[in-house]
Each structure stands twice: as structure tokens, then as C-alpha cells.
Motif scaffolding. Sequence first.
Motif, PDB file in Angstrom:
ATOM      1  N   PRO A   1       0.817  -1.230   0.000  1.00  0.00           N
ATOM      2  CA  PRO A   1       0.000   0.000   0.000  1.00  0.00           C
ATOM      3  C   PRO A   1       0.844   1.270   0.000  1.00  0.00           C
ATOM      4  O   PRO A   1       0.497   2.262  -0.651  1.00  0.00           O
ATOM      5  N   HIS A   2       1.971   1.238   0.709  1.00  0.00           N
ATOM      6  CA  HIS A   2       2.852   2.412   0.753  1.00  0.00           C
ATOM      7  C   HIS A   2       3.417   2.717  -0.641  1.00  0.00           C
ATOM      8  O   HIS A   2       3.389   3.868  -1.099  1.00  0.00           O
ATOM      9  N   TYR A   3       3.921   1.693  -1.324  1.00  0.00           N
ATOM     10  CA  TYR A   3       4.495   1.900  -2.650  1.00  0.00           C
ATOM     11  C   TYR A   3       3.418   2.224  -3.686  1.00  0.00           C
ATOM     12  O   TYR A   3       3.670   2.988  -4.631  1.00  0.00           O
ATOM     13  N   ALA A   4       2.226   1.675  -3.542  1.00  0.00           N
ATOM     14  CA  ALA A   4       1.131   2.018  -4.446  1.00  0.00           C
ATOM     15  C   ALA A   4       0.755   3.490  -4.295  1.00  0.00           C
ATOM     16  O   ALA A   4       0.482   4.178  -5.286  1.00  0.00           O
ATOM     17  N   ALA A   5       0.745   3.984  -3.063  1.00  0.00           N
ATOM     18  CA  ALA A   5       0.447   5.404  -2.828  1.00  0.00           C
ATOM     19  C   ALA A   5       1.542   6.285  -3.421  1.00  0.00           C
ATOM     20  O   ALA A   5       1.253   7.332  -4.016  1.00  0.00           O
ATOM     21  N   GLN A   6       2.798   5.871  -3.280  1.00  0.00           N
ATOM     22  CA  GLN A   6       3.899   6.635  -3.864  1.00  0.00           C
ATOM     23  C   GLN A   6       3.790   6.668  -5.386  1.00  0.00           C
ATOM     24  O   GLN A   6       4.024   7.700  -6.009  1.00  0.00           O
ATOM     25  N   LEU A   7       3.442   5.535  -5.995  1.00  0.00           N
ATOM     26  CA  LEU A   7       3.268   5.487  -7.444  1.00  0.00           C
ATOM     27  C   LEU A   7       2.127   6.406  -7.878  1.00  0.00           C
ATOM     28  O   LEU A   7       2.252   7.125  -8.879  1.00  0.00           O
ATOM     29  N   GLY A   8       1.044   6.414  -7.131  1.00  0.00           N
ATOM     30  CA  GLY A   8      -0.075   7.301  -7.439  1.00  0.00           C
ATOM     31  C   GLY A   8       0.320   8.767  -7.366  1.00  0.00           C
ATOM     32  O   GLY A   8      -0.060   9.565  -8.223  1.00  0.00           O
ATOM     33  N   ARG A   9       1.097   9.134  -6.336  1.00  0.00           N
ATOM     34  CA  ARG A   9       1.582  10.520  -6.220  1.00  0.00           C
ATOM     35  C   ARG A   9       2.510  10.874  -7.378  1.00  0.00           C
ATOM     36  O   ARG A   9       2.435  11.984  -7.917  1.00  0.00           O
ATOM     37  N   LEU A  10       3.375   9.946  -7.772  1.00  0.00           N
ATOM     38  CA  LEU A  10       4.299  10.198  -8.886  1.00  0.00           C
ATOM     39  C   LEU A  10       3.531  10.429 -10.182  1.00  0.00           C
ATOM     40  O   LEU A  10       3.822  11.383 -10.919  1.00  0.00           O
ATOM     41  N   VAL A  11       2.543   9.590 -10.456  1.00  0.00           N
ATOM     42  CA  VAL A  11       1.748   9.748 -11.670  1.00  0.00           C
ATOM     43  C   VAL A  11       0.997  11.068 -11.644  1.00  0.00           C
ATOM     44  O   VAL A  11       0.924  11.790 -12.646  1.00  0.00           O
ATOM     45  N   ARG A  12       0.441  11.444 -10.502  1.00  0.00           N
ATOM     46  CA  ARG A  12      -0.279  12.710 -10.364  1.00  0.00           C
ATOM     47  C   ARG A  12       0.668  13.891 -10.596  1.00  0.00           C
ATOM     48  O   ARG A  12       0.312  14.859 -11.271  1.00  0.00           O
ATOM     49  N   GLN A  13       1.886  13.841 -10.032  1.00  0.00           N
ATOM     50  CA  GLN A  13       2.856  14.920 -10.225  1.00  0.00           C
ATOM     51  C   GLN A  13       3.266  15.036 -11.689  1.00  0.00           C
ATOM     52  O   GLN A  13       3.390  16.149 -12.219  1.00  0.00           O
ATOM     53  N   LEU A  14       3.498  13.903 -12.351  1.00  0.00           N
ATOM     54  CA  LEU A  14       3.870  13.943 -13.764  1.00  0.00           C
ATOM     55  C   LEU A  14       2.746  14.531 -14.610  1.00  0.00           C
ATOM     56  O   LEU A  14       2.995  15.321 -15.521  1.00  0.00           O
ATOM     57  N   ARG A  15       1.498  14.173 -14.310  1.00  0.00           N
ATOM     58  CA  ARG A  15       0.365  14.717 -15.039  1.00  0.00           C
ATOM     59  C   ARG A  15       0.248  16.222 -14.808  1.00  0.00           C
ATOM     60  O   ARG A  15       0.010  16.997 -15.744  1.00  0.00           O
ATOM     61  N   ASP A  16       0.445  16.663 -13.560  1.00  0.00           N
ATOM     62  CA  ASP A  16       0.390  18.088 -13.261  1.00  0.00           C
ATOM     63  C   ASP A  16       1.510  18.858 -13.954  1.00  0.00           C
ATOM     64  O   ASP A  16       1.303  19.974 -14.441  1.00  0.00           O
ATOM     65  N   MET A  17       2.701  18.264 -14.011  1.00  0.00           N
ATOM     66  CA  MET A  17       3.816  18.911 -14.703  1.00  0.00           C
ATOM     67  C   MET A  17       3.516  19.049 -16.195  1.00  0.00           C
ATOM     68  O   MET A  17       3.792  20.089 -16.798  1.00  0.00           O
ATOM     69  N   ALA A  18       2.967  18.010 -16.809  1.00  0.00           N
ATOM     70  CA  ALA A  18       2.635  18.067 -18.233  1.00  0.00           C
ATOM     71  C   ALA A  18       1.558  19.110 -18.495  1.00  0.00           C
ATOM     72  O   ALA A  18       1.651  19.889 -19.456  1.00  0.00           O
ATOM     73  N   ASN A  19       0.537  19.148 -17.659  1.00  0.00           N
ATOM     74  CA  ASN A  19      -0.516  20.163 -17.828  1.00  0.00           C
ATOM     75  C   ASN A  19       0.024  21.560 -17.585  1.00  0.00           C
ATOM     76  O   ASN A  19      -0.373  22.512 -18.261  1.00  0.00           O
ATOM     77  N   GLY A  20       0.943  21.716 -16.617  1.00  0.00           N
ATOM     78  CA  GLY A  20       1.552  23.022 -16.359  1.00  0.00           C
ATOM     79  C   GLY A  20       2.381  23.499 -17.540  1.00  0.00           C
ATOM     80  O   GLY A  20       2.333  24.673 -17.916  1.00  0.00           O
ATOM     81  N   ALA A  21       3.131  22.582 -18.151  1.00  0.00           N
ATOM     82  CA  ALA A  21       3.927  22.953 -19.320  1.00  0.00           C
ATOM     83  C   ALA A  21       3.012  23.334 -20.482  1.00  0.00           C
ATOM     84  O   ALA A  21       3.283  24.295 -21.215  1.00  0.00           O
ATOM     85  N   LYS A  22       1.932  22.614 -20.642  1.00  0.00           N
ATOM     86  CA  LYS A  22       0.980  22.918 -21.717  1.00  0.00           C
ATOM     87  C   LYS A  22       0.341  24.289 -21.484  1.00  0.00           C
ATOM     88  O   LYS A  22       0.226  25.088 -22.416  1.00  0.00           O
ATOM     89  N   ASP A  23      -0.050  24.572 -20.246  1.00  0.00           N
ATOM     90  CA  ASP A  23      -0.644  25.872 -19.938  1.00  0.00           C
ATOM     91  C   ASP A  23       0.363  27.004 -20.123  1.00  0.00           C
ATOM     92  O   ASP A  23       0.017  28.079 -20.624  1.00  0.00           O
TER      93      ASP A  23
END
Length: 126
Positions: free
Chosen positions: A26-48
Motif C-alpha cells: 500500500p505504501h508503494y502504491a500510494a507513492q506510485l499514485g503521487r508520482l503519476v499525479r505529479q507527472l500529469r500536473d507537470m505536463a498540464n503546467g507545461a501545456k498551460d
Amino acid sequence: MFGLTMEKVLIIGIIAVFLLGPEKLPHYAAQLGRLVRQLRDMANGAKDRMRDEMGPDFDDVDWKKLDPRQYDPRRIIREALSDDEPTVAAAAAAPTLTRAARSAPVRKATVPLGAGELAPFDSEAT
């Protein structure tokens, strides 16, 4: 996605379950979820940011045309050397040359010399 099929992802997931165990999973799954969310936010930020810096021209850009997988040097050279505007239909209908046809030397049409006319000579070419 990196050449991974669903079967391969499923096998990797099963191996991860056995290697990590039920306590750490569960700990590593949560970390993976945070990483994916951060990458998505970075991509959307670059697009904006691109949209803000380019202004209204950002929506007019044909992103598929800039895709490096669409790069065909023969087509680019053909379009650059042609006098008329290239069309998509003409580029799609252009025949594909065989290897022998591509390697064959291009010969220009020769014009016979007039009486008393000297052949062209380039002193720097020799």
C-alpha cells in the motif's frame, strides 16, 4: 506505453506483489499514485505555460505535422525544390522509389552546343 502490453504489466504487478509483500505494497502504491499525479500536473503546467506564452497561436499549431515520426527527408526535399505549393494528396499519391531508382544518378537534359561554342568549364572542379 514503452512497448508494454496489458499481459506484461499484469505480470510485473504480480511479481511486485510477491516481492514487496502485503505490508509495503500500500505504501508503494500510494507513492506510485503521487508520482503519476505529479507527472500529469507537470505536463498540464507545461501545456498551460506554452499556451500563455504563445497566445492565440498555440491553438493554430498543427502538432501532428511536428511529430518526428512523420519526418520524411525525401518529401521535405521534394517540397523545397518544387515551385508550386505541395498538397497532401500529391504527397500521398507520390510513388515510392525503389532502392535502385533512388541510387541511380540524376541526368540533366543536354542541349547541343552551337557552332563555335565552347563547352562549359569549371576551373575549381578539377
